[in-house]
Design a protein around this motif. Structure first.
Motif, mmCIF file in Angstrom:
data_model
loop_
_atom_site.group_PDB
_atom_site.id
_atom_site.type_symbol
_atom_site.label_atom_id
_atom_site.label_comp_id
_atom_site.label_asym_id
_atom_site.label_seq_id
_atom_site.Cartn_x
_atom_site.Cartn_y
_atom_site.Cartn_z
ATOM 1 N N GLU A 14 0.875 -1.241 -0.095
ATOM 2 C CA GLU A 14 -0.002 0.002 0.145
ATOM 3 C C GLU A 14 0.874 1.311 -0.022
ATOM 4 O O GLU A 14 1.694 1.372 0.745
ATOM 5 N N VAL A 15 0.607 2.077 -0.931
ATOM 6 C CA VAL A 15 1.509 3.244 -1.065
ATOM 7 C C VAL A 15 0.746 4.416 -0.933
ATOM 8 O O VAL A 15 -0.287 4.663 -1.270
ATOM 9 N N THR A 16 1.279 5.159 0.302
ATOM 10 C CA THR A 16 0.694 6.742 0.212
ATOM 11 C C THR A 16 1.657 7.584 -0.135
ATOM 12 O O THR A 16 3.077 7.769 0.305
ATOM 13 N N LEU A 17 1.286 8.608 -0.892
ATOM 14 C CA LEU A 17 2.024 9.682 -1.632
ATOM 15 C C LEU A 17 1.863 10.753 -0.487
ATOM 16 O O LEU A 17 0.674 11.201 -0.156
ATOM 17 N N GLN B 287 1.560 11.982 8.384
ATOM 18 C CA GLN B 287 1.301 10.415 8.268
ATOM 19 C C GLN B 287 1.991 9.536 8.644
ATOM 20 O O GLN B 287 1.422 8.613 9.193
ATOM 21 N N ARG C 261 1.009 8.319 11.916
ATOM 22 C CA ARG C 261 -0.607 7.709 11.978
ATOM 23 C C ARG C 261 -0.564 6.217 12.882
ATOM 24 O O ARG C 261 0.607 5.602 13.000
ATOM 25 N N TYR D 293 1.844 2.758 11.862
ATOM 26 C CA TYR D 293 1.301 2.582 10.437
ATOM 27 C C TYR D 293 2.075 1.903 9.424
ATOM 28 O O TYR D 293 1.855 0.866 8.837
ATOM 29 N N THR E 232 -0.345 31.277 -6.966
ATOM 30 C CA THR E 232 -0.899 30.462 -5.966
ATOM 31 C C THR E 232 0.520 29.693 -5.585
ATOM 32 O O THR E 232 1.487 29.804 -6.015
ATOM 33 N N PHE E 233 0.006 28.467 -4.892
ATOM 34 C CA PHE E 233 1.087 27.610 -4.344
ATOM 35 C C PHE E 233 0.659 26.379 -5.038
ATOM 36 O O PHE E 233 -0.520 25.946 -5.105
ATOM 37 N N ARG F 229 1.549 21.741 -4.613
ATOM 38 C CA ARG F 229 2.098 20.759 -3.693
ATOM 39 C C ARG F 229 2.753 19.841 -4.517
ATOM 40 O O ARG F 229 4.036 19.457 -4.284
ATOM 41 N N LEU G 138 -0.439 23.617 -13.321
ATOM 42 C CA LEU G 138 -0.705 25.127 -13.091
ATOM 43 C C LEU G 138 0.167 26.168 -14.001
ATOM 44 O O LEU G 138 -0.360 27.101 -14.307
ATOM 45 N N GLN H 25 1.796 28.675 7.981
ATOM 46 C CA GLN H 25 0.467 28.398 7.806
ATOM 47 C C GLN H 25 -0.407 29.873 8.002
ATOM 48 O O GLN H 25 -1.318 29.856 7.318
ATOM 49 N N HIS I 293 0.173 31.361 4.389
ATOM 50 C CA HIS I 293 -0.532 30.530 3.505
ATOM 51 C C HIS I 293 -2.131 30.931 3.576
ATOM 52 O O HIS I 293 -2.807 30.982 2.529
ATOM 53 N N SER I 294 -2.566 31.133 4.865
ATOM 54 C CA SER I 294 -4.044 31.410 4.723
ATOM 55 C C SER I 294 -4.343 32.614 4.526
ATOM 56 O O SER I 294 -5.563 32.961 4.073
#
Lengths: 343, 575
Positions: free
Chosen positions: A51-54, A64, A67, A72, A208-209, A211, A219, A331, A334-335
């Motif tokens: 199981e891959v989580t990017l 992550q 977790r 995890y 903009t930013f 990820r 973009l 943050q 960014h907000s």
């Protein structure tokens, strides 16, 4: 309840144990390190699901990896700065190198693990280098006749609304520090606040930013951006060129941030053997070659082209003075806050 | 070993099997015919519910779009963004904030409504939102610059009256109150002044969880909802792990999980029903899926809406029917079984009765009661059996009679009716055995007529025979019922006195016998004087077996002849 029912229940439990005992091998990775076809081939070879989580930022990576009380994931791909922090928390397993024969295929500089910062301590090795890149500037050759020479170009009011920035606090503070000639990973508190202002200005100058690398390419093209801080370096260059964009790539005179991502195994992993097999598998030439061939990233194998620009000043990522503070400030920026924390 | 089955059982089984086959095939046919119709109806119902839900969803979102468009077109909204008249703008913002709050109040799914200026890097001018269940307006110091968010920089590219539906994601924008970390859809439209100059954007945030809870309220509780975006990523799923997986660095795709539904991602594909197999909490689901298009001016945003029920709900009608068919089938089979049993018995009972009578006949040689009166094949069979049995009885009787005659002939003298030598020897041996056991005694008297040859010669054989018959009668008359008189041949007779306690009476008995021969016989009117010589042997004194006893008696008789005839001699008498 009669005893036989207890026994039945116990039998059912025992029968279901093998199913419970074999969860997938869980990888926490970045785009390009565990492509679907490579994962499928590994699953086929070892008859075990993966199981891959990017993730797209170090903040996500940390969140992550925590977790389920940090139990995890079996494997993590992280840069040397993050690994140093994780090792300090005793979250990483010391690796039995003899179980990684494919390591011999790696270039000498990636094999001398003691010389690489952050992945070894007290004669123990905690991570195996896998991919690397530097973070230069990507520019649209239609809009900019000359390659940008300085990081300061990102702040250029002439490019207002045409700049793309990576959504990651730690890197952006390092970037802003380089612009000011400050040490990128060890900033005094006062400098941090000033650089936050700089980053607010950068945000105001940006469209903009982004990820992920794919998102950045999409973009850049669809919004007609002129300049982009390439957090994924050549990976983004390749994506954009493959999409037909007429772009250039440059390393500013202040130098470029660079990262070396490594595989490490969670201290809490229940599938160490399989995790080691994954690492060794990733160092097989056909697997490692996809890094450069598909994604434009640097492969650590012998014979692979050096992905780094010659004579460039590189600032390899290191643990920063106050990750939490950088993240908190970022943050707020960014907000879209006008008043930043601590002002 | 398998017991052979009786005809009745076989017949019953055959009838039963036939009845079962009939019931089963009729039941199956009826069930399969109606099942298809019921399944079709259930799928249609699911599709219908999906259509209604999809209509409600798009209607609800389009209505929200109209709210945003209406607000953006109001002069007050434009005034609120006017930079040339700060006081008028502030008053307009106050009025609009109240209107925003009202709108949020009446639409629980609206979580945030903002008016954002394009000036000052996209500064929020009015921000009304739901926080901890209350509706609040943020003070101007709390307002933020949002120009770098797509809902601003993409919406500002639109013309007046156009709307943008954002992709649906988990809202991770900080400080956005109740909406944080919840499924979120933004509807935005530009605010344009009378010179077609874009002043800002109006952004409505919709809490999709609330929206779907509202929509779900109109549905029966057993419905499960699925929602996927244009790429197929699940946004709603009965298994929460599958929803918004892309927000956690993974993918969970409709087309991967349900390949049968992959076609729905193409344009203009019709709603479809698919078996979804086992889903979360092990439910076996069947779902109807359709495309919901949200018309926006930056390309149509498409959602895939799925409505699923447990498979058992869909097949419930058909299963109920199957149950009824099964009950009916069982009832029919029971009736058929009873009928088959009764028929089998009705057929086999007379056969069994006849078999019993035949067995009785073979054991007892008596003709029993047979159903002779029946007019069917069984009657015919009964009459044949009766006829055969009668013949057998008759033949047996004949056989018995001739056997009796042969038996008598073998042991008797046909002339006198006395027992012959064979019978006598047999009786003698019996008597010897008995006497040995009981310790009693026997005596044997050998009688030979004197001068019988002369009588034959002078009077003819007929007279001889008559004499012999008379002598037989005489001897029979002179003995007790238990004693045996036999004719050994010619004129020789022998008498066995059986079961004597003593031999002392013998001279007297013999004397009486001899006395009988002293009278003349009257035969055919002629007086014939015939006398006899007699020899007597005794058991056990004169011999231990029949042969020696007979020899001794014979010798004694010859002694009597030699001594002058018409006299008696005992075996051990000499001289």
């Amino acid at each position: 309840m009669p005893r036989c029912l207890h026994l039945l229940g116990l039998a059912a439990l025992l029968l279901s144990l093998p199913a419970l005992a074999t969860p997938p091998l869980r990888l926490l990775s970045w785009p390009g390190y565990a492509d679907e076809d490579l994962v499928a081939a590994f699953e086929q070879r070892y008859q075990h699901p993966v199981e891959v989580t990017l993730v797209h930022s170090d903040e996500q990576l940390r969140r992550q990896f925590n977790r389920q009380q940090g139990r995890y994931f079996d494997l993590i791909a992280a840069n040397t700065a993050e690994l140093q922090a994780l090792h300090a928390q005793q979250r990483l397993l010391a690796l039995p190198l003899q179980q990684l024969p494919n390591r011999l295929r790696q270039q000498r500089r990636f094999r001398d693990l003691q010389t690489l910062p952050g992945i070894s301590a007290d004669g123990q090795v905690y991570a195996i280098p896998y991919a690397y890149a530097e973070m230069g500037l990507i520019y649209d050759r239609q809009q900019l006749s000359q390659a940008p020479q300085s990081i300061a170009s990102l702040w250029d009011p002439a490019l207002h609304g045409r700049v793309l920035i990576y959504d990651g606090g730690s890197h952006n503070f390092a970037l802003a520090a380089l612009r000011q000639g400050l040490p990128p990973f060890d900033l005094p508190a006062q400098a941090l606040s000033e650089l936050a202002r700089d980053l607010q200005a950068l945000r105001r100058n940006s469209l903009t930013f982004y990820r992920g690398p794919e998102e950045s390419a999409e973009l850049f093209i669809s919004q007609g951006a002129a300049l982009m801080f390439a957090n994924y370096g050549q990976q983004q260059v390749k994506l954009l060129r493959d999409a037909g964009a007429d772009i250039g790539y440059s390393i500013p005179r202040e130098g470029a941030l660079a990262w070396l991502d490594c595989w490490a195994i969670n201290q809490a992993s229940q599938q160490v053997e399989l995790a080691l097999r994954w690492i060794d598998y990733s160092l097989e030439p056909p697997v490692s070659q996809t890094l450069s061939e598909r994604h434009g990233l640097g492969s650590t194998l012998e014979g692979a082209a050096d992905a780094l620009p010659a004579q460039a000043r590189l600032h390899w990522l290191q643990p920063v003075e106050n990750e939490q503070r950088r993240s908190q400030l970022w943050q707020a920026i960014h907000s879209g806050k006008r008043q930043l924390p601590g002002e | 070993m398998i017991m052979p089955l009786s005809i009745a059982t076989r017949l019953s089984l055959l009838l039963l099997a036939f009845a079962l086959l009939l019931a089963a095939s009729i039941g199956y046919y009826a069930w399969s015919q109606s099942r298809d119709a019921l399944l079709h109806a259930a799928r249609e119902e699911l599709l219908g519910a999906n259509r209604v839900l999809a209509l409600n969803l798009s209607e609800s979102l389009n209505q929200s779009a109209r709210h945003v468009q209406l607000l953006a077109a109001l002069p007050n909204t434009r005034m609120a963004l006017a930079s040339h008249a700060p006081q008028l703008a502030a008053a307009a913002r106050n009025r609009q904030a109240q209107a925003f709050a009202q709108l949020l109040h009446f639409h629980p799914q609206y979580s945030q409504l903002r008016l954002i200026s394009l000036e000052q890097f996209g500064l929020e001018r009015i921000r009304v939102e739901r926080a901890d269940g209350h509706i609040r307006r943020l003070r101007s110091g709390q307002l933020e610059e949002k120009g770098h968010f797509p809902y601003v920089y993409l919406t500002r590219q639109l013309r007046a009256g156009q709307v943008r539906f954002s992709p649906i994601n988990i809202n991770d924008e900080q400080g956005s109150s109740d909406l944080e970390q919840r499924p979120n859809l933004r509807i935005a439209t530009p605010v344009v002044d009378s010179y077609q100059q874009t002043l800002g954007v109006l952004v409505l945030n919709i809490d999709l969880e609330r929206l779907f809870n509202q929509l779900r309220n109109n549905l029966p509780s057993h419905y499960r909802l699925f929602l996927a975006n244009t790429e197929g990523d699940f946004l709603l799923h009965p298994d929460p792990q599958q929803a918004f997986a892309f927000e956690r660095g993974q993918r969970s795709l409709l087309q991967a999980q349900f390949p049968a539904l992959a076609g729905l991602l193409d344009e203009d594909s019709a709603p479809r029903v698919a078996d979804l197999g086992r889903q979360a909490s092990a439910e076996h689901l069947v779902g109807a899926f359709s495309r919901v298009s949200l018309d926006s001016d930056q390309g149509t945003r498409v959602l895939i809406l799925g409505l699923a029920v447990e498979h058992s709900h869909v097949v419930a009608g058909a299963n109920r029917l199957a149950g009824q068919m099964l009950q009916l089938g069982l009832l029919l089979s029971l009736l058929a079984a009873l009928l088959a049993l009764w028929l089998g018995r009705a057929f086999s009972a007379p056969l069994r009765a006849m078999v019993k009578e035949i067995q009785h006949f073979s054991e007892h040689r008596q003709i029993g009661t047979l159903p002779l009166q029946r007019e069917d094949e069984l009657g015919l069979l009964a009459r044949s059996i009766y006829q055969q049995q009668s013949q057998i009885l008759e033949q047996i009787q004949q056989l018995h009679d001739s056997h009796q005659a042969a038996e008598h002939l073998a042991h008797h003298d046909p002339l006198t009716g006395l027992g012959n030598r064979l019978l006598f020897i047999d009786r003698l041996q019996h008597a010897i055995s008995n006497a040995r056991r009981s310790g009693k005694r026997l005596a044997l008297v050998f009688v030979d007529l004197d001068y019988f040859k002369e009588i034959n010669d002078s009077h003819g054989h007929a007279m001889g025979d008559a004499v012999l018959r008379q002598v037989a009668n005489l001897l029979r008359g002179a003995t007790r019922a238990g004693d045996t008189v036999a004719r050994l041949g010619g004129d020789e007779f022998v008498i066995l006195y059986d079961g004597l306690d003593t031999h002392s009476d013998l001279p007297q008995i013999a004397g009486k016998l001899l006395a009988r021969f002293q009278n003349r016989l009257l035969i055919d009117g002629q007086e014939i004087h015939i006398q006899a010589s007699m020899g007597i042997s005794r058991f056990p004194e004169d011999g231990q077996d029949s042969v020696s006893l007979l020899q001794h008696a014979d010798r004694a008789m010859y002694q009597a002849k030699r001594d002058g005839r018409n006299r008696i001699r005992f075996s051990n008498e000499h001289g």
